[in-house]
Scaffold this motif. Sequence first.
Motif, PDB file in Angstrom:
ATOM      1  N   ASP A  56       0.860  -1.189   0.000  1.00  0.00           N
ATOM      2  CA  ASP A  56       0.000   0.000   0.000  1.00  0.00           C
ATOM      3  C   ASP A  56       0.894   1.237   0.000  1.00  0.00           C
ATOM      4  OD1 ASP A  56      -1.651   2.180   0.734  1.00  0.00           O
ATOM      5  OD2 ASP A  56      -2.883   0.931   2.023  1.00  0.00           O
ATOM      6  N   PRO A  57       0.668   2.154  -0.938  1.00  0.00           N
ATOM      7  CA  PRO A  57       1.518   3.354  -1.003  1.00  0.00           C
ATOM      8  C   PRO A  57       1.445   4.242   0.240  1.00  0.00           C
ATOM      9  CG  PRO A  57       0.157   3.164  -2.976  1.00  0.00           C
ATOM     10  CD  PRO A  57      -0.297   2.109  -2.019  1.00  0.00           C
ATOM     11  N   TYR A  58       0.488   3.998   1.105  1.00  0.00           N
ATOM     12  CA  TYR A  58       0.315   4.851   2.283  1.00  0.00           C
ATOM     13  C   TYR A  58       0.688   4.154   3.590  1.00  0.00           C
ATOM     14  CZ  TYR A  58      -2.151   7.572  -1.146  1.00  0.00           C
ATOM     15  OH  TYR A  58      -2.468   8.286  -2.284  1.00  0.00           O
ATOM     16  N   ARG A  59       1.158   2.937   3.510  1.00  0.00           N
ATOM     17  CA  ARG A  59       1.496   2.173   4.717  1.00  0.00           C
ATOM     18  C   ARG A  59       2.868   1.520   4.551  1.00  0.00           C
ATOM     19  NH1 ARG A  59      -3.145   1.579   7.858  1.00  0.00           N
ATOM     20  NH2 ARG A  59      -5.058   1.892   6.696  1.00  0.00           N
ATOM     21  N   ASP A  60       3.408   1.086   5.671  1.00  0.00           N
ATOM     22  CA  ASP A  60       4.676   0.364   5.675  1.00  0.00           C
ATOM     23  C   ASP A  60       4.394  -1.135   5.684  1.00  0.00           C
ATOM     24  OD1 ASP A  60       5.803   2.863   5.862  1.00  0.00           O
ATOM     25  OD2 ASP A  60       6.313   2.683   7.982  1.00  0.00           O
ATOM     26  N   LEU A  61       5.307  -1.891   5.114  1.00  0.00           N
ATOM     27  CA  LEU A  61       5.180  -3.348   5.077  1.00  0.00           C
ATOM     28  C   LEU A  61       6.566  -3.941   5.263  1.00  0.00           C
ATOM     29  CD1 LEU A  61       3.427  -5.890   4.508  1.00  0.00           C
ATOM     30  CD2 LEU A  61       3.971  -5.565   2.079  1.00  0.00           C
ATOM     31  N   LEU A  62       6.659  -4.939   6.123  1.00  0.00           N
ATOM     32  CA  LEU A  62       7.909  -5.652   6.372  1.00  0.00           C
ATOM     33  C   LEU A  62       7.740  -7.062   5.838  1.00  0.00           C
ATOM     34  CD1 LEU A  62       9.941  -5.696   9.620  1.00  0.00           C
ATOM     35  CD2 LEU A  62       9.306  -7.812   8.505  1.00  0.00           C
ATOM     36  N   LEU A  63       8.664  -7.494   4.983  1.00  0.00           N
ATOM     37  CA  LEU A  63       8.641  -8.846   4.441  1.00  0.00           C
ATOM     38  C   LEU A  63       9.921  -9.561   4.843  1.00  0.00           C
ATOM     39  CD1 LEU A  63       7.370  -7.987   0.835  1.00  0.00           C
ATOM     40  CD2 LEU A  63       6.029  -8.866   2.755  1.00  0.00           C
ATOM     41  N   THR A  64       9.797 -10.823   5.227  1.00  0.00           N
ATOM     42  CA  THR A  64      10.953 -11.609   5.654  1.00  0.00           C
ATOM     43  C   THR A  64      11.506 -12.422   4.490  1.00  0.00           C
ATOM     44  OG1 THR A  64       9.648 -13.534   6.289  1.00  0.00           O
ATOM     45  CG2 THR A  64       9.953 -11.805   7.969  1.00  0.00           C
ATOM     46  N   SER A  65      12.646 -13.018   4.718  1.00  0.00           N
ATOM     47  CA  SER A  65      13.284 -13.836   3.685  1.00  0.00           C
ATOM     48  C   SER A  65      12.398 -15.016   3.279  1.00  0.00           C
ATOM     49  CB  SER A  65      14.655 -14.325   4.153  1.00  0.00           C
ATOM     50  OG  SER A  65      14.534 -15.151   5.287  1.00  0.00           O
ATOM     51  N   VAL A  66      11.587 -15.501   4.194  1.00  0.00           N
ATOM     52  CA  VAL A  66      10.690 -16.623   3.909  1.00  0.00           C
ATOM     53  C   VAL A  66       9.647 -16.240   2.853  1.00  0.00           C
ATOM     54  CG1 VAL A  66       8.950 -18.148   4.947  1.00  0.00           C
ATOM     55  CG2 VAL A  66      11.040 -17.598   6.198  1.00  0.00           C
ATOM     56  N   LEU A 109      12.921  -7.160   4.025  1.00  0.00           N
ATOM     57  CA  LEU A 109      12.671  -6.132   3.038  1.00  0.00           C
ATOM     58  C   LEU A 109      11.632  -5.188   3.631  1.00  0.00           C
ATOM     59  CD1 LEU A 109      13.847  -5.761   0.212  1.00  0.00           C
ATOM     60  CD2 LEU A 109      11.781  -6.792  -0.702  1.00  0.00           C
ATOM     61  N   HIS A 110      11.998  -3.932   3.776  1.00  0.00           N
ATOM     62  CA  HIS A 110      11.103  -2.925   4.347  1.00  0.00           C
ATOM     63  C   HIS A 110      10.576  -2.046   3.220  1.00  0.00           C
ATOM     64  CE1 HIS A 110      12.211  -3.254   8.785  1.00  0.00           C
ATOM     65  NE2 HIS A 110      12.850  -4.231   8.182  1.00  0.00           N
ATOM     66  N   LEU A 111       9.267  -2.016   3.070  1.00  0.00           N
ATOM     67  CA  LEU A 111       8.615  -1.151   2.085  1.00  0.00           C
ATOM     68  C   LEU A 111       7.965  -0.031   2.859  1.00  0.00           C
ATOM     69  CD1 LEU A 111       8.351  -4.327   1.090  1.00  0.00           C
ATOM     70  CD2 LEU A 111       7.395  -3.172  -0.877  1.00  0.00           C
ATOM     71  N   THR A 112       8.362   1.178   2.570  1.00  0.00           N
ATOM     72  CA  THR A 112       7.933   2.343   3.335  1.00  0.00           C
ATOM     73  C   THR A 112       7.086   3.257   2.459  1.00  0.00           C
ATOM     74  OG1 THR A 112      10.000   2.185   4.578  1.00  0.00           O
ATOM     75  CG2 THR A 112       8.713   4.214   4.832  1.00  0.00           C
ATOM     76  N   GLY A 113       5.805   3.343   2.781  1.00  0.00           N
ATOM     77  CA  GLY A 113       4.911   4.236   2.051  1.00  0.00           C
ATOM     78  C   GLY A 113       4.951   5.632   2.622  1.00  0.00           C
ATOM     79  N   ASP A 114       4.286   6.547   1.925  1.00  0.00           N
ATOM     80  CA  ASP A 114       4.236   7.948   2.383  1.00  0.00           C
ATOM     81  C   ASP A 114       3.352   8.112   3.596  1.00  0.00           C
ATOM     82  OD1 ASP A 114       5.957   8.868   0.500  1.00  0.00           O
ATOM     83  OD2 ASP A 114       4.406   9.564  -0.864  1.00  0.00           O
TER      84      ASP A 114
END
Length: 114
Positions: A56-66, A109-114
Amino acid sequence: MGIDVTLMKLTHQGTSPRHRQLEQAGPPVHDDHDTWARLVTRTHHIDGLPMLKRIDPYRDLLLTSVEMPQLLEELTALRPLAQTPAEHEILTRIERLAAECQSDPRLELHLTGD
């Protein structure tokens, strides 16, 4: 509305989340022109891409290697939707981060939205 993507390394694993220590594991992919955000948003109406739908472009999401095998598979499915050289370039850079993340269980992997 950009979504920056950063590879982070867990340097101190403990039983408590308060003791987690992360350090950046390489240069991030900055989405200064919303290229990645627009590309990912195009997938939200396509069935079979549940990982990309979580972004989501407005939220953060953390994804693991799994989670990286599924993400890499979905990024491959996303490639035909990339229409410009900038979209192909950012997709390639994110695929590289995801592949590196997959190779080490200490990476996230950290995805950082606005």
